[in-house]
Design an enzyme around this catalytic site. Structure first.
Site, PDB file in Angstrom:
ATOM      1  N   TYR A 109      37.439  33.248  30.578  1.00 50.32           N
ATOM      2  CA  TYR A 109      36.757  33.214  31.831  1.00 50.32           C
ATOM      3  C   TYR A 109      35.212  32.658  31.574  1.00 50.32           C
ATOM      4  O   TYR A 109      34.924  31.475  32.305  1.00 50.32           O
ATOM      5  CB  TYR A 109      36.467  34.617  32.514  1.00 50.32           C
ATOM      6  CG  TYR A 109      36.041  34.451  33.751  1.00 50.32           C
ATOM      7  CD1 TYR A 109      36.508  34.256  35.078  1.00 50.32           C
ATOM      8  CD2 TYR A 109      34.457  34.873  33.848  1.00 50.32           C
ATOM      9  CE1 TYR A 109      36.314  34.493  36.310  1.00 50.32           C
ATOM     10  CE2 TYR A 109      33.864  34.860  35.383  1.00 50.32           C
ATOM     11  CZ  TYR A 109      34.612  34.589  36.418  1.00 50.32           C
ATOM     12  OH  TYR A 109      34.152  34.805  37.700  1.00 50.32           O
ATOM     13  N   SER A 131      29.857  30.972  37.998  1.00 49.93           N
ATOM     14  CA  SER A 131      29.645  32.369  37.970  1.00 49.93           C
ATOM     15  C   SER A 131      28.562  32.494  37.283  1.00 49.93           C
ATOM     16  O   SER A 131      27.852  31.412  36.508  1.00 49.93           O
ATOM     17  CB  SER A 131      30.772  32.905  37.012  1.00 49.93           C
ATOM     18  OG  SER A 131      30.322  34.140  36.565  1.00 49.93           O
TER      19      SER A 131
HETATM   20  P1  NAP Z   1      39.683  37.581  44.148  1.00 49.60           P
HETATM   21  O1  NAP Z   1      39.243  38.602  45.474  1.00 49.60           O
HETATM   22  O2  NAP Z   1      40.394  38.043  42.933  1.00 49.60           O
HETATM   23  O3  NAP Z   1      40.061  36.079  44.718  1.00 49.60           O
HETATM   24  C1  NAP Z   1      40.678  35.075  44.100  1.00 49.60           C
HETATM   25  C2  NAP Z   1      41.424  33.985  45.079  1.00 49.60           C
HETATM   26  O4  NAP Z   1      42.041  33.146  43.679  1.00 49.60           O
HETATM   27  C3  NAP Z   1      42.341  34.735  45.699  1.00 49.60           C
HETATM   28  O5  NAP Z   1      42.435  34.169  46.901  1.00 49.60           O
HETATM   29  C4  NAP Z   1      43.646  34.516  44.789  1.00 49.60           C
HETATM   30  O6  NAP Z   1      44.993  34.503  45.241  1.00 49.60           O
HETATM   31  C5  NAP Z   1      43.462  33.062  44.420  1.00 49.60           C
HETATM   32  N1  NAP Z   1      44.138  32.740  43.077  1.00 49.60           N
HETATM   33  C6  NAP Z   1      44.183  33.532  41.929  1.00 49.60           C
HETATM   34  N2  NAP Z   1      45.259  32.740  41.075  1.00 49.60           N
HETATM   35  C7  NAP Z   1      45.834  31.836  42.086  1.00 49.60           C
HETATM   36  C8  NAP Z   1      46.926  30.775  42.065  1.00 49.60           C
HETATM   37  N3  NAP Z   1      47.603  30.823  40.872  1.00 49.60           N
HETATM   38  N4  NAP Z   1      47.330  30.028  43.002  1.00 49.60           N
HETATM   39  C9  NAP Z   1      46.563  30.230  44.062  1.00 49.60           C
HETATM   40  N5  NAP Z   1      45.725  31.049  44.419  1.00 49.60           N
HETATM   41  C10 NAP Z   1      45.362  31.622  43.211  1.00 49.60           C
HETATM   42  O7  NAP Z   1      38.271  37.238  43.533  1.00 49.60           O
HETATM   43  P2  NAP Z   1      36.746  36.448  44.167  1.00 49.60           P
HETATM   44  O8  NAP Z   1      35.857  37.487  43.570  1.00 49.60           O
HETATM   45  O9  NAP Z   1      36.872  36.313  45.622  1.00 49.60           O
HETATM   46  O10 NAP Z   1      37.030  35.164  43.278  1.00 49.60           O
HETATM   47  C11 NAP Z   1      36.597  34.044  43.843  1.00 49.60           C
HETATM   48  C12 NAP Z   1      36.003  33.071  43.189  1.00 49.60           C
HETATM   49  O11 NAP Z   1      34.739  33.468  42.934  1.00 49.60           O
HETATM   50  C13 NAP Z   1      36.653  32.943  41.765  1.00 49.60           C
HETATM   51  O12 NAP Z   1      36.579  31.647  41.028  1.00 49.60           O
HETATM   52  C14 NAP Z   1      35.602  33.721  40.571  1.00 49.60           C
HETATM   53  O13 NAP Z   1      35.941  33.495  39.347  1.00 49.60           O
HETATM   54  C15 NAP Z   1      34.438  33.754  41.473  1.00 49.60           C
HETATM   55  N6  NAP Z   1      33.500  34.611  41.014  1.00 49.60           N
HETATM   56  C16 NAP Z   1      33.605  35.948  41.553  1.00 49.60           C
HETATM   57  C17 NAP Z   1      32.748  36.836  41.416  1.00 49.60           C
HETATM   58  C18 NAP Z   1      32.605  38.197  41.880  1.00 49.60           C
HETATM   59  O14 NAP Z   1      31.526  39.036  41.356  1.00 49.60           O
HETATM   60  N7  NAP Z   1      33.532  38.652  42.476  1.00 49.60           N
HETATM   61  C19 NAP Z   1      31.528  36.347  40.501  1.00 49.60           C
HETATM   62  C20 NAP Z   1      31.322  35.295  40.180  1.00 49.60           C
HETATM   63  C21 NAP Z   1      32.199  34.187  40.450  1.00 49.60           C
HETATM   64  P3  NAP Z   1      45.608  36.082  45.420  1.00 49.60           P
HETATM   65  O15 NAP Z   1      45.056  36.922  46.297  1.00 49.60           O
HETATM   66  O16 NAP Z   1      47.233  35.536  45.853  1.00 49.60           O
HETATM   67  O17 NAP Z   1      45.638  36.496  43.817  1.00 49.60           O
END
Ligand code: NAP
Length: 253
Positions: free
Chosen positions: A158, A145
């Site tokens: 986080y 991130s």
């Molecule tokens: P998201 O839409 O909330 O997706 C998160 C994913 O992680 C979902 O598939 C979720 O599954 C899964 N997950 C969470 N807890 C879990 C568990 N206990 N077991 C299995 N799967 C689990 O968010 P995203 O933005 O795509 O995030 C993906 C990655 O990118 C994360 O590591 C996040 O920190 C990183 N990131 C995101 C951003 C941003 O701006 N969006 C920026 C920097 C980094 P469910 O759908 O079942 O909850």
């Protein structure tokens, strides 16, 4: 022989959290590059499965709650044994909890660390054990991130976990680079997913963030997906321990 150094034909990549958001964007980018995806998570992968089928790309899913790192390791072993070797692992699944540092709970600390850092490490370990035992080459891409480099506010666990992801990426690269395993990370900026829904729902925060992004827009999961393809493909064979910001210039500012 690959058609280009960015081709993933014949490669099988396990992607955690492939049902939605960035993980889904990565899965589809792998599919467009010719690879097959093993999607892992706790929710239905039906949407990703249908989109992969529309691309003509291979897709299988395994249910797993990544809060339990032993279950995560067992799932990887099961997937390997049932459907053959894997070429790549994308540790994408992650969660965030928002609270002032003075009120931050142990539960919000532990839950974030267990998924964002502990399962990421033990899944990488299970994958590397398999690769090393069979003398295969492999790729690991960790999703970090911009909060791997900045403090942020109200997201103590986080920020700690994502700083840890960059450190582990470097450590694993140092241990495994000579064994033909590339370990790298991507640091996404502000991407339109569930993770940022609360920020985008707040008009003041949404505008503040947008005004600070040099590219002048929030990121799309496909922006991260295409960067992941680079780190999974032969093109990045001499890249080890790097964290690539894909943030519209946010960290450059
Ligand atoms: P998201 O839409 O909330 O997706 C998160 C994913 O992680 C979902 O598939 C979720 O599954 C899964 N997950 C969470 N807890 C879990 C568990 N206990 N077991 C299995 N799967 C689990 O968010 P995203 O933005 O795509 O995030 C993906 C990655 O990118 C994360 O590591 C996040 O920190 C990183 N990131 C995101 C951003 C941003 O701006 N969006 C920026 C920097 C980094 P469910 O759908 O079942 O909850």
């Amino acid at each position: 022989m690959s058609a280009t150094a960015f081709d993933l034909t014949g490669k099988r990549i396990l992607v955690t959290g492939a049902n939605t958001g960035i993980g889904q964007g990565i899965a589809l980018a792998i599919g467009r590059a010719g690879g097959a995806v093993i999607g892992v998570g706790r929710s239905s992968m039906a949407e990703t499965e249908a989109a992969m089928a529309a691309l003509g790309a291979g897709f299988q899913s395994y249910a797993c709650d990544l809060a339990d790192h032993r279950a995560a390791q067992a799932m990887l072993d099961r997937a390997w044994a049932a459907s053959g070797p894997l070429d790549g692992l994308v540790n994408n699944a992650g969660i965030i909890r928002r609270q002032d540092a003075v009120d931050f709970s142990e539960q919000d600390w532990d839950e974030v660390m267990d998924i964002n850092l502990k399962s990421l490490f033990f899944l990488s370990q299970a994958f590397a054990r398999r690769l090393l035992a069979e003398e295969r080459q492999g790729r690991i891409v960790n999703i970090a991130s911009v909060l791997s480099f900045q403090g942020g506010i109200r997201v103590a666990s986080y920020t700690a976990s994502k700083h840890g992801v960059v450190g582990l990426t470097r450590l694993l690269a140092c241990e495994w680079a000579a064994r033909n395993i590339n370990v790298n990370a991507i640091a996404p900026g502000y991407i339109e997913t569930n993770n940022t829904a609360a920020l985008r729902a707040d008009p003041e925060r949404r505008t503040q963030i947008l005004n600070r992004i040099p590219a002048g827009r929030w990121g799309d999961p496909a922006d991260i997906g295409d960067a992941a393809v680079f780190l999974l493909a032969p093109a990045s064979r001499y890249v080890h321990g790097a964290t690539l910001p894909v943030d519209g210039g946010w960290l450059a500012r």
